[in-house]
Structures are given as structure tokens and as C-alpha cells.
Write an enzyme that holds these catalytic residues in place. Sequence first.
Site, PDB file in Angstrom:
ATOM      1  N   GLY A 110       0.810  -1.222   0.000  1.00 16.63           N
ATOM      2  CA  GLY A 110       0.000   0.000   0.000  1.00 16.63           C
ATOM      3  C   GLY A 110       0.838   1.265   0.000  1.00 16.63           C
ATOM      4  O   GLY A 110       0.372   2.326  -0.428  1.00 16.63           O
ATOM      5  N   GLU A 113       1.694   1.795  -3.508  1.00 17.67           N
ATOM      6  CA  GLU A 113       0.443   2.225  -4.158  1.00 17.67           C
ATOM      7  C   GLU A 113       0.129   3.684  -3.842  1.00 17.67           C
ATOM      8  O   GLU A 113      -0.339   4.436  -4.698  1.00 17.67           O
ATOM      9  CB  GLU A 113      -0.707   1.310  -3.708  1.00 17.67           C
ATOM     10  CG  GLU A 113      -0.556  -0.106  -4.243  1.00 17.67           C
ATOM     11  CD  GLU A 113      -1.577  -1.070  -3.677  1.00 17.67           C
ATOM     12  OE1 GLU A 113      -1.559  -1.298  -2.450  1.00 17.67           O
ATOM     13  OE2 GLU A 113      -2.390  -1.598  -4.438  1.00 17.67           O
TER      14      GLU A 113
HETATM   15  N1  COA Z   1       1.621  -4.059   8.733  1.00 19.94           N
HETATM   16  C1  COA Z   1       1.683  -4.129  10.066  1.00 19.94           C
HETATM   17  N2  COA Z   1       2.828  -3.998  10.766  1.00 19.94           N
HETATM   18  C2  COA Z   1       3.952  -3.794  10.059  1.00 19.94           C
HETATM   19  C3  COA Z   1       3.977  -3.710   8.650  1.00 19.94           C
HETATM   20  C4  COA Z   1       2.743  -3.858   7.985  1.00 19.94           C
HETATM   21  N3  COA Z   1       2.652  -3.772   6.655  1.00 19.94           N
HETATM   22  N4  COA Z   1       5.249  -3.512   8.250  1.00 19.94           N
HETATM   23  C5  COA Z   1       5.992  -3.448   9.354  1.00 19.94           C
HETATM   24  N5  COA Z   1       5.219  -3.611  10.459  1.00 19.94           N
HETATM   25  C6  COA Z   1       5.626  -3.610  11.865  1.00 19.94           C
HETATM   26  C7  COA Z   1       6.292  -4.925  12.249  1.00 19.94           C
HETATM   27  O1  COA Z   1       5.324  -5.903  12.579  1.00 19.94           O
HETATM   28  C8  COA Z   1       7.105  -4.465  13.449  1.00 19.94           C
HETATM   29  O2  COA Z   1       6.248  -4.325  14.547  1.00 19.94           O
HETATM   30  P1  COA Z   1       6.724  -4.862  16.036  1.00 19.94           P
HETATM   31  O3  COA Z   1       7.962  -4.048  16.330  1.00 19.94           O
HETATM   32  O4  COA Z   1       5.562  -4.524  16.901  1.00 19.94           O
HETATM   33  O5  COA Z   1       6.999  -6.325  15.868  1.00 19.94           O
HETATM   34  C9  COA Z   1       7.553  -3.052  13.050  1.00 19.94           C
HETATM   35  O6  COA Z   1       6.625  -2.609  12.060  1.00 19.94           O
HETATM   36  C10 COA Z   1       8.947  -2.989  12.464  1.00 19.94           C
HETATM   37  O7  COA Z   1       8.995  -3.889  11.378  1.00 19.94           O
HETATM   38  P2  COA Z   1      10.085  -5.073  11.253  1.00 19.94           P
HETATM   39  O8  COA Z   1       9.495  -6.129  10.378  1.00 19.94           O
HETATM   40  O9  COA Z   1      10.544  -5.488  12.611  1.00 19.94           O
HETATM   41  O10 COA Z   1      11.262  -4.282  10.513  1.00 19.94           O
HETATM   42  P3  COA Z   1      12.388  -4.933   9.578  1.00 19.94           P
HETATM   43  O11 COA Z   1      13.385  -3.833   9.356  1.00 19.94           O
HETATM   44  O12 COA Z   1      12.867  -6.218  10.136  1.00 19.94           O
HETATM   45  O13 COA Z   1      11.643  -5.257   8.199  1.00 19.94           O
HETATM   46  C11 COA Z   1      10.169  -4.787   6.346  1.00 19.94           C
HETATM   47  C12 COA Z   1      11.120  -4.214   7.418  1.00 19.94           C
HETATM   48  C13 COA Z   1       9.495  -3.611   5.639  1.00 19.94           C
HETATM   49  C14 COA Z   1      10.970  -5.627   5.328  1.00 19.94           C
HETATM   50  C15 COA Z   1       9.111  -5.685   7.030  1.00 19.94           C
HETATM   51  O14 COA Z   1       8.528  -4.948   8.099  1.00 19.94           O
HETATM   52  C16 COA Z   1       7.987  -6.134   6.118  1.00 19.94           C
HETATM   53  O15 COA Z   1       8.169  -7.036   5.328  1.00 19.94           O
HETATM   54  N6  COA Z   1       6.812  -5.501   6.253  1.00 19.94           N
HETATM   55  C17 COA Z   1       5.614  -5.897   5.516  1.00 19.94           C
HETATM   56  C18 COA Z   1       5.709  -5.431   4.068  1.00 19.94           C
HETATM   57  C19 COA Z   1       4.492  -5.922   3.338  1.00 19.94           C
HETATM   58  O16 COA Z   1       4.270  -7.091   3.143  1.00 19.94           O
HETATM   59  N7  COA Z   1       3.674  -4.955   2.898  1.00 19.94           N
HETATM   60  C20 COA Z   1       2.476  -5.257   2.147  1.00 19.94           C
HETATM   61  C21 COA Z   1       1.334  -5.362   3.065  1.00 19.94           C
HETATM   62  S1  COA Z   1      -0.168  -5.732   2.192  1.00 19.94           S
END
Ligand code: COA
Length: 264
Positions: A110, A113
Amino acid sequence: MYTTILTDLKDGIFTITINRPDKLNALNNAVFTDLDGAINEVYTNVAIKSAIITGAGNKSFVAGADISEFSSYNKEEAITLSKRGQFIFSKIENSPKPIVAAVNGFALGGGCELAMACHFRICSENAKFGQPEVNLGLIPGYGGTQRLTQLIGKSKSMELQMTAQLINAEEALQLKLVNHITTAENLIMKTTEILQLIQTKAPIAISKIIECVNTAVLSDSAYTNGKSGYEKEAEAFGDCFNTQDMKEGTSAFMEKRTAKFKGL
Ligand code: COA
């Protein structure tokens, strides 16, 4: 007035900052409500001449829809969510005043997007773009299947969505997803400079450029009310919510483990 975004108006430039840095600025329902309100301000406040959308912190623009909210949705609710996202992003795209994304870090799902709904994009050197929804057993639901294809072409759009691979700032520039790359420190300044230049031009002519370019880029049926591609996307996004793989993909993300998909 807003709880999940920050707004600031200076010299006609309205800066909207998505402000959930501890969740990498993921778009939950509250953000959508606030963003919608802020975009309405862009339309109605005569003091606003143009706008910037950016994310709080230096790690992420927006890391996607808030996956934690997905677990409770059924198909119909997912379609409603998709249409709500599409509606707000379409309001950004069709704003008569320029809205530019200043992408600082992750613009995923998103977030990508949202950036694509803006009139154009400037990013920092650490920016990462992608549509990784397929990792969750999902597809983009806020216009991504349509706008990514419009912006970078069918083949690359297919590849990025199917592989869930992220691209860096240089690749995004090559693919014409972004117009400029700058350092993280200079990102807002560079974006502001471009908007200041635009603000020296005739506002009605600018609004007509937006209208005409949007008409040129969007296919006839994708424009105005007959948004067939967007309708299809919302329906398909909803269909994903009826699959076991989507439950598995979103649970795996929340439980910080690798998803095991079964094709069910
Ligand atoms: N929705 C909800 N929470 C999210 C999020 C999302 N799209 N993206 C990140 N967060 C949260 C994580 O759950 C984490 O929360 P916590 O500290 O309470 O556990 C926090 O944000 C930090 O993210 P984290 O994953 O620990 O950081 P990272 O540096 O290890 O990884 C990303 C960064 C962006 C690679 C990883 O967060 C990710 O893959 N996010 C989802 C991306 C995604 O699939 N987006 C499409 C959604 S439809």
C-alpha cells in the site's frame, strides 16, 4: 485533529506525514481516515497550492497496509477496504493541485500504491519499492495492479508483483517509477524546490495538465466511473481473503516466520 498523520502548511506547500514510525507507517483504518481528511483539505483550502506526502522517521515511507488488521476481514469487508483505499488514492491522483510523494525508505504494498497515486515521486537513496503482497497470499488492493502497470509497463509490473522482489532507488529511477533520487537529508528540500517552481505557474493550467495527463495514461474504461481494472482488483483482493494461503501468509508475518503455502 489528526491522530496518525502530521500536517504542516508553509508557503502554500502542505506536507502530510504518515506518523506511525514504530509500525513503519503502515496504513491502518485510522491512517486512511486521516489521510482522506488531509486530501480533502488540499482540495478545499485555498491557502494550499500543492502537497507533499511522506513518512515519519528515516526508515520507511509506508511499509504497506497494516497486516494486523487483515485477520478479522472476510471477503466482503476486504472488497470494501480495497474500494476505500482505491477511492482515497484516486482522490490523490485526481487532485487539481500537485501532490508529490517524497519517499524516504520502504514504499511497499500500500505504500508503493500510495506513492504511485501521487502525481510523481522523488525518493531518497535508501528507498525500496515493491508489491510483496503475494508473500501474504494476497494481491495489491489499492490500485497497484493498475498503476504499477501504467507506470513501468506490463512485463516488469507482472514480474515485481509475482516475485515480490523489492527494487532500490536506482532501479526505480531506471523503471521511471521515480523522477529523482536525492540524499535522505535533502529529500524534502528537493521536493519543495520542485513544488516552489510549479507554484510560480498558472494554477488552472496546472490542474488541466493533471486532468489531461491522467486521461492519457488511464484507459477509457479505467477512468471516471467505469473503472473496470480497479473493480476487478477489488474483487480479486476480496477473493484472496477466502483462501487458506492468505490466512497462513498474514499469520506467518505476524508470527515472524516463513509462510507455507498450499494453493488452497
Ligand atoms: N503491517 C503491520 N505492521 C507492520 C507492517 C505492515 N505492513 N510492516 C511493518 N510492520 C511492523 C512490524 O510488525 C514491526 O512491529 P513490532 O515491532 O511490533 O513487531 C515493526 O513494524 C517494524 O517492522 P520489522 O518487520 O521489525 O522491521 P524490519 O526492518 O525487520 O523489516 C520490512 C522491514 C518492511 C521488510 C518488514 O517490516 C515487512 O516485510 N513488512 C511488511 C511489508 C508488506 O508485506 N507490505 C504489504 C502489506 S499488504
